[in-house]
Design a protein around this motif. Structure first.
Motif, PDB file in Angstrom:
ATOM      1  N   ARG A   9     -34.376 -15.863  -6.867  1.00 39.39           N
ATOM      2  CA  ARG A   9     -34.199 -17.106  -7.626  1.00 39.39           C
ATOM      3  C   ARG A   9     -34.805 -18.247  -6.823  1.00 39.39           C
TER       4      ARG A   9
ATOM      5  N   ARG B  18     -43.449 -24.244  -9.288  1.00 46.16           N
ATOM      6  CA  ARG B  18     -43.715 -22.957  -9.924  1.00 46.16           C
ATOM      7  C   ARG B  18     -44.969 -22.293  -9.372  1.00 46.16           C
TER       8      ARG B  18
ATOM      9  N   THR C 172     -48.250 -18.133 -18.467  1.00 47.32           N
ATOM     10  CA  THR C 172     -47.552 -17.681 -19.667  1.00 47.32           C
ATOM     11  C   THR C 172     -47.507 -16.156 -19.700  1.00 47.32           C
TER      12      THR C 172
ATOM     13  N   GLU D 279     -47.301 -28.777 -11.378  1.00 44.37           N
ATOM     14  CA  GLU D 279     -46.254 -27.760 -11.261  1.00 44.37           C
ATOM     15  C   GLU D 279     -46.241 -27.162  -9.845  1.00 44.37           C
TER      16      GLU D 279
ATOM     17  N   GLU E  39     -42.678 -15.040 -11.685  1.00 44.99           N
ATOM     18  CA  GLU E  39     -41.563 -15.283 -12.581  1.00 44.99           C
ATOM     19  C   GLU E  39     -41.324 -14.040 -13.439  1.00 44.99           C
ATOM     20  N   THR E  40     -40.064 -13.799 -13.755  1.00 42.89           N
ATOM     21  CA  THR E  40     -39.660 -12.516 -14.327  1.00 42.89           C
ATOM     22  C   THR E  40     -40.420 -12.145 -15.600  1.00 42.89           C
TER      23      THR E  40
ATOM     24  N   VAL F  68     -34.372 -23.160 -10.301  1.00 43.39           N
ATOM     25  CA  VAL F  68     -35.552 -23.525 -11.072  1.00 43.39           C
ATOM     26  C   VAL F  68     -35.943 -22.383 -12.006  1.00 43.39           C
ATOM     27  N   THR F  69     -36.167 -21.193 -11.443  1.00 51.69           N
ATOM     28  CA  THR F  69     -36.568 -20.042 -12.249  1.00 51.69           C
ATOM     29  C   THR F  69     -36.331 -18.762 -11.466  1.00 51.69           C
ATOM     30  N   ASP F  70     -36.214 -17.649 -12.171  1.00 50.33           N
ATOM     31  CA  ASP F  70     -36.000 -16.357 -11.526  1.00 50.33           C
ATOM     32  C   ASP F  70     -37.323 -15.617 -11.362  1.00 50.33           C
ATOM     33  N   HIS F  71     -37.411 -14.884 -10.260  1.00 53.69           N
ATOM     34  CA  HIS F  71     -38.627 -14.144  -9.923  1.00 53.69           C
ATOM     35  C   HIS F  71     -38.308 -12.662  -9.768  1.00 53.69           C
TER      36      HIS F  71
ATOM     37  N   ALA G 119     -47.536 -20.468 -12.037  1.00 46.24           N
ATOM     38  CA  ALA G 119     -47.084 -20.883 -13.363  1.00 46.24           C
ATOM     39  C   ALA G 119     -48.049 -20.287 -14.383  1.00 46.24           C
TER      40      ALA G 119
END
Length: 275
Positions: free
Chosen positions: A119, A26, A68, A23, A93-94, A264-267, A66
């Motif tokens: 983002r 991330r 959880t 990853e 990540e948010t 990819v993902t929001d931060h 990355a």
């Protein structure tokens, strides 16, 4: 499930290497900071598999890789820090950031407020601007360090950071010395925009410091220099080219999509108040 911590990047890489390799996008902030972090951590499942990472930026700002939501929540109660070193903010990540912030605030009596929302984008297929802006890109040289440092300060101010919080001359000089900072020149040879790219780690590099002075905006210079620095990264064999954008800036978000970057993902950064 447990968090483990070290100050040794080699120990961290030995433990978290498989996750970093699987990853890299991330974990880009962790990879970038790894050799300068004051503390590094990894979250291991009962079977020993590492499924989360964190790097602590000086003086005490956790940057979540990355990870959880459950691991982020647990981190808030076990992250080691000394007297006067309590986190002032957390970034990542948010979802995990909100989980860490809620747990840390609940345990310490502090409150928190959302800071910058970003983002993360990853390059798909590069689509150069058409038409291309006038002028050309060139690699910045030592004589450009004062100009680029001044622009880096303005860039920091634009994204809500404090330009006086740290010395920017050193990082800019490092990028110039390694050929990782490009300038866009207008037809008269005057620099009108810049962009830099990080070192390639685990096959990924991150475009950053994309800045155009206000008087030069609206002419496509940022698109030109971003395309050029992206090509520089690809030419070195980089497999994934990433960049972050401010979600509050629709212009930059639209620009990078047009150039072939995909979300990819929001931060989020969560900023803590004093107790």
């Amino acid at each position: 499930m447990t968090w483990y911590f070290t100050e040794d990047p080699a120990v961290f890489r030995a433990a978290a290497g498989p996750l970093l390799a699987a990853e890299p996008a991330r974990n880009t902030t962790v990879l970038t900071l790894m050799d300068r972090a004051v503390r590094l951590g990894w979250w291991a499942d009962p079977d020993g598999r590492v499924t989360g990472t964190v790097a602590v930026a000086p003086p005490c700002v956790p940057l979540l890789g990355a990870v959880t939501v459950a691991a982020a929540r647990a981190l808030a109660s076990v992250l080691p820090y000394g007297p006067g070193e309590a986190p002032t903010e957390v970034r990542g990540e948010t979802g995990p950031v909100e989980a860490f912030a809620d747990a840390f605030a609940g345990a310490t009596g502090r409150s928190w407020a959302p800071g910058v929302r970003l983002r993360l984008f990853r390059l798909g297929t590069l689509v150069p601007p058409d038409p291309e802006p006038v002028g050309r890109a060139r690699v910045a040289g030592p004589e450009d360090v004062p100009l680029a440092t001044g622009w880096a300060r303005e860039f920091a101010r634009d994204i809500g950071d404090d330009p006086d919080a740290r010395d920017l001359t050193g990082p800019v000089t490092e990028r110039v010395t390694e050929g990782r900072l490009l300038l866009w020149e207008d037809p008269g040879g005057h620099p009108v925009s810049m962009a830099a790219v990080s070192r390639t780690l685990e096959g990924q590099a991150c475009v950053h410091l994309v800045y155009t002075p206000p008087a030069e905006r609206g002419r496509g210079y940022a698109a030109g220099v971003t395309t050029a620095v992206t090509r520089t990264a690809l030419a070195t064999g980089t497999e994934q080219v990433l960049l972050f954008t401010d979600l509050a800036n629709p212009t930059s978000n639209g620009l990078y999509r047009r150039l072939g970057y995909r979300p990819v993902t929001d931060h989020l950064s969560a900023v803590f108040t004093a107790p």
